[in-house]
Design a protein around this motif. Structure first.
Motif, PDB file in Angstrom:
ATOM      1  N   ALA A   1       0.850  -1.196   0.000  1.00 10.92           N
ATOM      2  CA  ALA A   1       0.000   0.000   0.000  1.00 10.92           C
ATOM      3  C   ALA A   1       0.888   1.249   0.000  1.00 10.92           C
ATOM      4  CB  ALA A   1      -0.974  -0.041   1.170  1.00 10.92           C
ATOM      5  N   SER A   2       0.569   2.244   0.804  1.00 10.29           N
ATOM      6  CA  SER A   2       1.313   3.508   0.751  1.00 10.29           C
ATOM      7  C   SER A   2       2.692   3.447   1.404  1.00 10.29           C
ATOM      8  CB  SER A   2       0.490   4.633   1.387  1.00 10.29           C
ATOM      9  OG  SER A   2      -0.508   5.064   0.501  1.00 10.29           O
ATOM     10  N   LEU A   3       3.071   2.313   2.007  1.00  5.41           N
ATOM     11  CA  LEU A   3       4.470   2.160   2.412  1.00  5.41           C
ATOM     12  C   LEU A   3       5.377   2.278   1.188  1.00  5.41           C
ATOM     13  CD1 LEU A   3       4.362  -0.811   4.964  1.00  5.41           C
ATOM     14  CD2 LEU A   3       4.008   1.626   5.376  1.00  5.41           C
ATOM     15  N   THR A   4       4.799   2.039   0.008  1.00  5.11           N
ATOM     16  CA  THR A   4       5.505   2.210  -1.254  1.00  5.11           C
ATOM     17  C   THR A   4       6.162   3.586  -1.351  1.00  5.11           C
ATOM     18  OG1 THR A   4       3.987   0.710  -2.401  1.00  5.11           O
ATOM     19  CG2 THR A   4       5.176   2.319  -3.757  1.00  5.11           C
ATOM     20  N   LYS A   5       5.510   4.593  -0.811  1.00  7.78           N
ATOM     21  CA  LYS A   5       6.007   5.972  -0.946  1.00  7.78           C
ATOM     22  C   LYS A   5       7.333   6.183  -0.223  1.00  7.78           C
ATOM     23  CE  LYS A   5       1.397   7.963  -1.619  1.00  7.78           C
ATOM     24  NZ  LYS A   5       0.448   6.888  -1.283  1.00  7.78           N
ATOM     25  N   MET A   6       7.691   5.277   0.685  1.00  4.98           N
ATOM     26  CA  MET A   6       9.019   5.350   1.291  1.00  4.98           C
ATOM     27  C   MET A   6      10.099   5.200   0.230  1.00  4.98           C
ATOM     28  SD  MET A   6       8.066   2.954   4.585  1.00  4.98           S
ATOM     29  CE  MET A   6       9.766   2.622   5.035  1.00  4.98           C
ATOM     30  N   MET A   7       9.905   4.264  -0.703  1.00  2.00           N
ATOM     31  CA  MET A   7      10.874   4.085  -1.780  1.00  2.00           C
ATOM     32  C   MET A   7      10.800   5.234  -2.783  1.00  2.00           C
ATOM     33  SD  MET A   7      13.373   2.546  -3.170  1.00  2.00           S
ATOM     34  CE  MET A   7      13.567   0.906  -2.453  1.00  2.00           C
ATOM     35  N   THR A   8       9.613   5.740  -3.045  1.00  2.00           N
ATOM     36  CA  THR A   8       9.482   6.899  -3.935  1.00  2.00           C
ATOM     37  C   THR A   8      10.307   8.063  -3.396  1.00  2.00           C
ATOM     38  OG1 THR A   8       7.262   6.185  -4.584  1.00  2.00           O
ATOM     39  CG2 THR A   8       7.835   8.496  -4.994  1.00  2.00           C
ATOM     40  N   LEU A   9      10.238   8.288  -2.096  1.00  2.00           N
ATOM     41  CA  LEU A   9      11.008   9.371  -1.488  1.00  2.00           C
ATOM     42  C   LEU A   9      12.491   9.028  -1.431  1.00  2.00           C
ATOM     43  CD1 LEU A   9       8.565  10.549   1.323  1.00  2.00           C
ATOM     44  CD2 LEU A   9       9.218  11.763  -0.767  1.00  2.00           C
ATOM     45  N   TYR A  10      12.834   7.762  -1.245  1.00  2.00           N
ATOM     46  CA  TYR A  10      14.245   7.361  -1.261  1.00  2.00           C
ATOM     47  C   TYR A  10      14.888   7.807  -2.572  1.00  2.00           C
ATOM     48  CZ  TYR A  10      18.348   4.313  -0.666  1.00  2.00           C
ATOM     49  OH  TYR A  10      19.633   3.830  -0.538  1.00  2.00           O
ATOM     50  N   ILE A  11      14.208   7.558  -3.679  1.00  2.00           N
ATOM     51  CA  ILE A  11      14.765   7.909  -4.984  1.00  2.00           C
ATOM     52  C   ILE A  11      14.792   9.428  -5.170  1.00  2.00           C
ATOM     53  CG2 ILE A  11      14.340   7.754  -7.468  1.00  2.00           C
ATOM     54  CD1 ILE A  11      13.386   4.880  -6.980  1.00  2.00           C
ATOM     55  N   LEU A  12      13.757  10.119  -4.700  1.00  2.00           N
ATOM     56  CA  LEU A  12      13.787  11.582  -4.776  1.00  2.00           C
ATOM     57  C   LEU A  12      14.951  12.139  -3.967  1.00  2.00           C
ATOM     58  CD1 LEU A  12      12.666  14.323  -5.568  1.00  2.00           C
ATOM     59  CD2 LEU A  12      10.993  14.127  -3.707  1.00  2.00           C
ATOM     60  N   PHE A  13      15.210  11.566  -2.790  1.00  2.00           N
ATOM     61  CA  PHE A  13      16.342  12.024  -1.979  1.00  2.00           C
ATOM     62  C   PHE A  13      17.670  11.775  -2.707  1.00  2.00           C
ATOM     63  CE2 PHE A  13      13.700  11.071   2.101  1.00  2.00           C
ATOM     64  CZ  PHE A  13      12.972  12.224   1.885  1.00  2.00           C
ATOM     65  N   GLU A  14      17.758  10.670  -3.455  1.00  2.00           N
ATOM     66  CA  GLU A  14      18.961  10.439  -4.258  1.00  2.00           C
ATOM     67  C   GLU A  14      19.170  11.560  -5.268  1.00  2.00           C
ATOM     68  OE1 GLU A  14      19.985   5.724  -4.615  1.00  2.00           O
ATOM     69  OE2 GLU A  14      18.491   6.519  -6.020  1.00  2.00           O
ATOM     70  N   GLU A  15      18.086  11.981  -5.902  1.00  2.00           N
ATOM     71  CA  GLU A  15      18.186  13.066  -6.882  1.00  2.00           C
ATOM     72  C   GLU A  15      18.628  14.367  -6.217  1.00  2.00           C
ATOM     73  OE1 GLU A  15      17.491  12.748 -10.417  1.00  2.00           O
ATOM     74  OE2 GLU A  15      17.884  10.718  -9.653  1.00  2.00           O
ATOM     75  N   MET A  16      18.147  14.607  -5.014  1.00  2.00           N
ATOM     76  CA  MET A  16      18.531  15.816  -4.293  1.00  2.00           C
ATOM     77  C   MET A  16      19.993  15.747  -3.861  1.00  2.00           C
ATOM     78  SD  MET A  16      15.044  16.261  -2.066  1.00  2.00           S
ATOM     79  CE  MET A  16      15.501  17.821  -1.269  1.00  2.00           C
ATOM     80  N   GLU A  17      20.414  14.581  -3.394  1.00  2.00           N
ATOM     81  CA  GLU A  17      21.794  14.428  -2.953  1.00  2.00           C
ATOM     82  C   GLU A  17      22.762  14.581  -4.116  1.00  2.00           C
ATOM     83  OE1 GLU A  17      23.725  10.538  -1.618  1.00  2.00           O
ATOM     84  OE2 GLU A  17      23.246  11.526   0.268  1.00  2.00           O
ATOM     85  N   ALA A  18      22.332  14.158  -5.305  1.00  2.00           N
ATOM     86  CA  ALA A  18      23.171  14.280  -6.490  1.00  2.00           C
ATOM     87  C   ALA A  18      23.194  15.700  -7.021  1.00  2.00           C
ATOM     88  CB  ALA A  18      22.680  13.330  -7.575  1.00  2.00           C
ATOM     89  N   GLY A  19      22.334  16.587  -6.484  1.00  2.89           N
ATOM     90  CA  GLY A  19      22.313  17.967  -6.923  1.00  2.89           C
ATOM     91  C   GLY A  19      21.440  18.219  -8.134  1.00  2.89           C
ATOM     92  N   ARG A  20      20.723  17.194  -8.602  1.00  2.00           N
ATOM     93  CA  ARG A  20      19.871  17.391  -9.772  1.00  2.00           C
ATOM     94  C   ARG A  20      18.551  18.053  -9.420  1.00  2.00           C
ATOM     95  NH1 ARG A  20      22.447  12.395 -11.158  1.00  2.00           N
ATOM     96  NH2 ARG A  20      20.879  11.165 -10.067  1.00  2.00           N
ATOM     97  N   MET A  21      18.197  18.019  -8.141  1.00  2.00           N
ATOM     98  CA  MET A  21      16.992  18.693  -7.664  1.00  2.00           C
ATOM     99  C   MET A  21      17.287  19.331  -6.318  1.00  2.00           C
ATOM    100  SD  MET A  21      13.812  16.131  -8.551  1.00  2.00           S
ATOM    101  CE  MET A  21      13.310  15.832 -10.242  1.00  2.00           C
ATOM    102  N   GLY A  22      16.581  20.404  -6.019  1.00  2.00           N
ATOM    103  CA  GLY A  22      16.674  21.053  -4.717  1.00  2.00           C
ATOM    104  C   GLY A  22      15.285  21.233  -4.145  1.00  2.00           C
ATOM    105  N   VAL A  23      15.193  21.769  -2.946  1.00  2.00           N
ATOM    106  CA  VAL A  23      13.884  21.903  -2.300  1.00  2.00           C
ATOM    107  C   VAL A  23      12.948  22.820  -3.058  1.00  2.00           C
ATOM    108  CG1 VAL A  23      14.676  21.338   0.018  1.00  2.00           C
ATOM    109  CG2 VAL A  23      14.834  23.693  -0.792  1.00  2.00           C
ATOM    110  N   ASN A  24      13.489  23.740  -3.846  1.00  2.00           N
ATOM    111  CA  ASN A  24      12.645  24.686  -4.577  1.00  2.00           C
ATOM    112  C   ASN A  24      12.450  24.311  -6.042  1.00  2.00           C
ATOM    113  OD1 ASN A  24      12.137  26.537  -2.421  1.00  2.00           O
ATOM    114  ND2 ASN A  24      14.253  27.219  -2.602  1.00  2.00           N
TER     115      ASN A  24
END
Length: 495
Positions: free
Chosen positions: A65-88
């Motif tokens: 179910a929505s525990l799935t979104k933990m992995m969705t956010l894991y990948i988004l955090f990877e993108e942020m850590e790589a500098g390809r995305m920021g909070v804004n």
């Protein structure tokens, strides 16, 4: 689900009948979890040792179910850590995303949402439309994103999980286990200590609406830091929770609850029962920091994350009013401390595997993250990380980094593949970990050579606990799989 309702009575009964009814009710209560709810699964893991404290159906397939979104956010955090995305960074809302079933924010197609708001929409509101927004903006389509989710799950060690979408809406092929969800909960904290605080956000305002976190244990049960709830008719009520009180820390999972209230009550029972028995000492389990750079292009973390309570991070990182800028002099201070703290670089041993070295460096420079504050007071690298977490909101690529020294070459007698089950601050601790593994998993490691090796990780001496004597990579990885089933963390590495 967990406690039987008292056996129903109507009208007057003979006293013996009442006694028999009571006894039957007790029998029903004892059998309830197994017979009344086949969806039930639960697991409690000591976050410091990786030891399983409680398990029921923990390796049986369930719907996340929505525990799935933990992995969705894991990948988004990877993108942020790589500098390809920021909070804004603005994320585009497609017609497909806008058409998703509730729970949702309801943003019209063609509009955008900032990454910061998108994270909170998942962590707090569990918005299905925004999960699709994230997936499409990162990988171009839901299907491509789901494939990345599954590949990332395998890299983390979630061997029985398959993802087909980023939100957890019903799909018969999207399955997981309680153990895999606990692994993901721990991996989020180990890999992204800065961003993990989002899961502790209690309320989220967007537009004219304010949403309360679906995890009702936040703010009501001492020490609860997050993580995520989930529900569909097929899955029942799910919950992954991280709890820290004093020096003890656990990650617990309940899946298949019949109601949100019964799920929460059972989680409270698990916390009350097993948290007091968790290890109060230093962390001995390797960090769950898998190298997914071949999947995401995101580098492994290079600065050791100093341990900071989620409440502190929430106020410092994600509790700022919208539009408020980060402290302006933080990057300057961080750069100055990095320059002072950075150790001299040493060349990697000839023939060393660079990916394995990166994984080990990421694990070992983070080992003191769980150490008490007084033990880290004079550690310049820990101070650097804490300053970065408390004051900086810059993308990780803008920060300076401190890198641990590469692994030393093992003796020739231990050539070939090895497995590592921990890196701890003392040789005695490493020996104890090897002894524990030998006792608990003798059939797996009986023919292997246990040994410890001291390494310098940014000025801190750590002792690796390893076994050598494998025929090759597949043999080492098979041993790791077996050890993980016995609640040991394990990493296969070439010498």
């Amino acid at each position: 689900m967990y406690k039987s309702i008292p056996f129903p009575q109507s009208g007057r009964r003979h006293p013996l009948a009442a006694v028999m009814a009571l006894l039957l009710g007790l029998v029903m209560a004892a059998a309830a979890p197994a017979s009344a709810n086949e969806r039930y699964a639960a697991l409690v893991v000591d976050a410091k040792t990786g030891e399983t404290l409680f398990a029921r159906n923990a390796d049986d397939l369930r719907f996340p179910a929505s525990l799935t979104k933990m992995m969705t956010l894991y990948i988004l955090f990877e993108e942020m850590e790589a500098g390809r995305m920021g909070v804004n960074t603005p994320l585009q809302v497609s017609a497909n995303a806008a058409a998703q079933a509730p729970s949702k924010l309801g943003i019209p197609a063609g509009r955008t949402i900032r990454v910061d708001d998108a994270i909170k929409a998942l962590a707090v509101k569990s918005a299905n439309d925004i999960a699709v927004v994230i997936a499409e903006n990162i990988e171009g389509s839901v299907d491509a994103f789901a494939r990345r989710m599954t590949r990332t799950a395998r890299a983390i060690g979630m061997d029985r999980t398959t993802f087909r979408n980023p939100h957890g809406l019903p799909n018969p092929q999207q399955t997981t286990t309680a153990r895999d969800m606990a692994t993901l909960g721990r991996a989020l904290q180990d890999r992204f200590p800065r961003y993990f605080a989002y899961f502790g956000t209690r309320t989220f305002s967007y537009g004219k609406a304010t949403y309360r976190n679906t995890n009702r244990l936040l703010g009501t049960v001492e020490g609860v830091e997050g993580i995520k709830t989930g529900y569909t008719r097929a899955s029942g009520f799910n919950l992954v929770t991280s709890v820290q009180r004093g020096n003890r820390k656990i990650v617990a999972v309940v899946m298949g609850g019949q109601t949100g209230a019964s799920r929460n009550a059972h989680m409270k029972e698990l916390i009350a029962t097993y948290l007091p028995g968790a290890n109060p000492g230093k962390r001995t389990a390797p960090l769950l920091v898998a190298d997914t750079s071949h999947i995401s292009g995101a580098p492994l973390p290079r600065v050791r994350p100093g341990y900071t309570p989620a409440a502190t991070l929430a106020s410092a990182e994600i509790g700022r009013p919208a539009g408020e800028e980060a402290v302006g002099d933080a990057p300057v201070a961080i750069a100055a401390m990095a320059s002072a703290a950075k150790p001299a670089a040493r060349p990697a041993p000839e023939g060393a595997d660079p990916i394995a070295a990166r994984i080990l460096a990421a694990q070992e420079v983070a080992q003191l993250a769980y150490a008490p504050a007084h033990e880290r007071a004079d550690d310049p690298i820990a101070r650097l990380a804490e300053l970065a977490q408390a004051k900086s909101h810059q993308p990780p690529r803008a920060r300076q980094a401190v890198v641990a020294a590469p692994a030393e070459a093992a003796p020739a007698s231990r050539s070939g593949w090895q497995i590592q089950i921990g890196a701890v601050p003392s040789r005695e601790g490493a020996d104890a970990l090897l002894s524990k593994a030998s006792s608990a998993a003798g059939d797996v490691v009986a023919r292997l050579e246990p040994f410890t090796i001291a390494v310098d990780a940014g000025g801190t001496t750590l002792y690796r606990a390893r076994f050598a004597g494998f025929d090759g990579k597949d043999d080492a990885r098979k041993a790791c799989t077996q050890l993980k089933r016995k609640s040991f963390d394990c990493l296969a590495v070439p010498n």
